[in-house]
Design an enzyme around this catalytic site. Structure first.
Site, mmCIF file in Angstrom:
data_model
loop_
_atom_site.group_PDB
_atom_site.id
_atom_site.type_symbol
_atom_site.label_atom_id
_atom_site.label_comp_id
_atom_site.label_asym_id
_atom_site.label_seq_id
_atom_site.Cartn_x
_atom_site.Cartn_y
_atom_site.Cartn_z
ATOM 1 N N LYS A 37 74.380 54.588 13.777
ATOM 2 C CA LYS A 37 73.720 55.613 12.963
ATOM 3 C C LYS A 37 72.690 56.389 13.791
ATOM 4 O O LYS A 37 72.399 56.012 14.942
ATOM 5 C CB LYS A 37 73.077 54.937 11.748
ATOM 6 N N PHE A 85 68.416 56.528 -4.202
ATOM 7 C CA PHE A 85 68.104 56.604 -2.775
ATOM 8 C C PHE A 85 68.989 57.592 -2.027
ATOM 9 O O PHE A 85 68.812 57.819 -0.836
ATOM 10 C CB PHE A 85 68.198 55.215 -2.125
ATOM 11 N N ARG A 113 81.084 42.781 10.695
ATOM 12 C CA ARG A 113 80.014 42.636 9.707
ATOM 13 C C ARG A 113 79.074 41.482 10.099
ATOM 14 O O ARG A 113 77.859 41.578 9.920
ATOM 15 C CB ARG A 113 80.585 42.373 8.312
ATOM 16 N N THR A 119 72.246 43.661 5.698
ATOM 17 C CA THR A 119 71.943 45.076 5.459
ATOM 18 C C THR A 119 70.474 45.390 5.731
ATOM 19 O O THR A 119 70.154 46.412 6.329
ATOM 20 C CB THR A 119 72.262 45.433 3.979
ATOM 21 N N ARG A 133 71.498 44.485 13.933
ATOM 22 C CA ARG A 133 70.436 45.089 13.117
ATOM 23 C C ARG A 133 69.062 44.513 13.442
ATOM 24 O O ARG A 133 68.049 45.213 13.348
ATOM 25 C CB ARG A 133 70.759 44.917 11.631
ATOM 26 N N ASN A 143 69.140 51.072 9.095
ATOM 27 C CA ASN A 143 69.610 49.788 9.625
ATOM 28 C C ASN A 143 70.576 49.951 10.789
ATOM 29 O O ASN A 143 71.307 49.038 11.135
ATOM 30 C CB ASN A 143 70.202 48.929 8.497
ATOM 31 N N HIS A 146 76.749 50.635 10.958
ATOM 32 C CA HIS A 146 77.582 50.498 9.756
ATOM 33 C C HIS A 146 78.864 49.769 10.124
ATOM 34 O O HIS A 146 79.362 49.899 11.237
ATOM 35 C CB HIS A 146 77.926 51.888 9.210
#
Ligand SMILES: *[C@@H]1O[C@H](CO)[C@@H](O)[C@H](O)[C@H]1NC(C)=O
Ligand SMILES: *[C@@H]1O[C@H](CO)[C@@H](O)[C@H](O)[C@H]1NC(C)=O
Length: 178
Positions: A37, A85, A113, A119, A133, A143, A146
């Site tokens: 991100k 959000f 994951r 998360t 993360r 975070n 993804h």
């Protein structure tokens, strides 16, 4: 009495469970979408994240850098578009370029994951200090990375960024209804 009946029922249940479980899927390669991100990319974490990806046995089948606009984020995160959000999510996700990658390995979806961690990056720093993360995320919104959360999402998200070229995998298509 009933012993034979119970045995038959037991065997039927066993057959049902074995028939349902994807007993061969665990040896099939799977594809997932990974994204670094804007905070991860602008924070210079791309090289380190890719190093971890390769070290963990994933192949990077394709990758590109894109700068998402509001429309892209609205389509990509369609399931969140009514949440309070969401405006913040759009602002964050359009704040700079992202890196999107198609990762492949056996168990790619759950393994990626697991590698990125919870998360909420703040929690990740405590409970999963070795996760990505924990390394580069800030909180549950910023975070850093993804990962597709299911075979269905992986198919959708890969074709969102890379068209149909990587989304024709049989093992992925088979799980579409789940
Ligand atoms: C990222 O790297 C570039 C070039 O090496 C540097 O100019 C920039 O300050 C770095 N940014 C961060 C957040 O470390
Ligand atoms: C993002 O949206 C623009 C139009 O606003 C479109 O041209 C582009 O293809 C979209 N990108 C993706 C990855 O969907």
């Amino acid at each position: 009495m009933g012993g034979t009946g119970s045995l038959v029922i037991f065997l039927l249940c066993l057959m049902f469970l074995l028939g349902r479980s994807p007993s061969f899927a665990s040896t099939e390669k799977e594809k997932t979408l990974a994204m670094i991100k804007p905070d991860g990319f602008s924070g210079n974490y791309t090289a380190e994240i890719k190093r971890v990806i390769l070290k963990s046995g994933f192949n990077i089948l394709n990758e590109k850098i894109v700068h998402l606009d509001e429309e892209n984020v609205t389509v990509f995160y369609a399931e969140h578009s009514k949440r309070t959000f969401f405006p913040n999510l759009v602002k964050y996700m359009t704040s700079g370029p992202v890196v999107v990658m198609v990762l492949e390995k056996v168990g790619a979806i759950s393994d990626w994951r697991a590698l990125i961690g919870p998360t909420d990056a703040q929690k990740a720093k405590i409970t999963h200090p070795d996760s990505i993360r924990a390394l580069c995320g800030l909180n549950s919104e910023r975070n850093c990375v993804h990962g597709s959360d299911s075979p269905h999402s992986a198919t959708r998200e890969i074709s969102f960024f890379f068209g149909e070229m990587f989304s024709s995998g049989e093992s992925i298509a088979n799980h579409d209804e789940l």
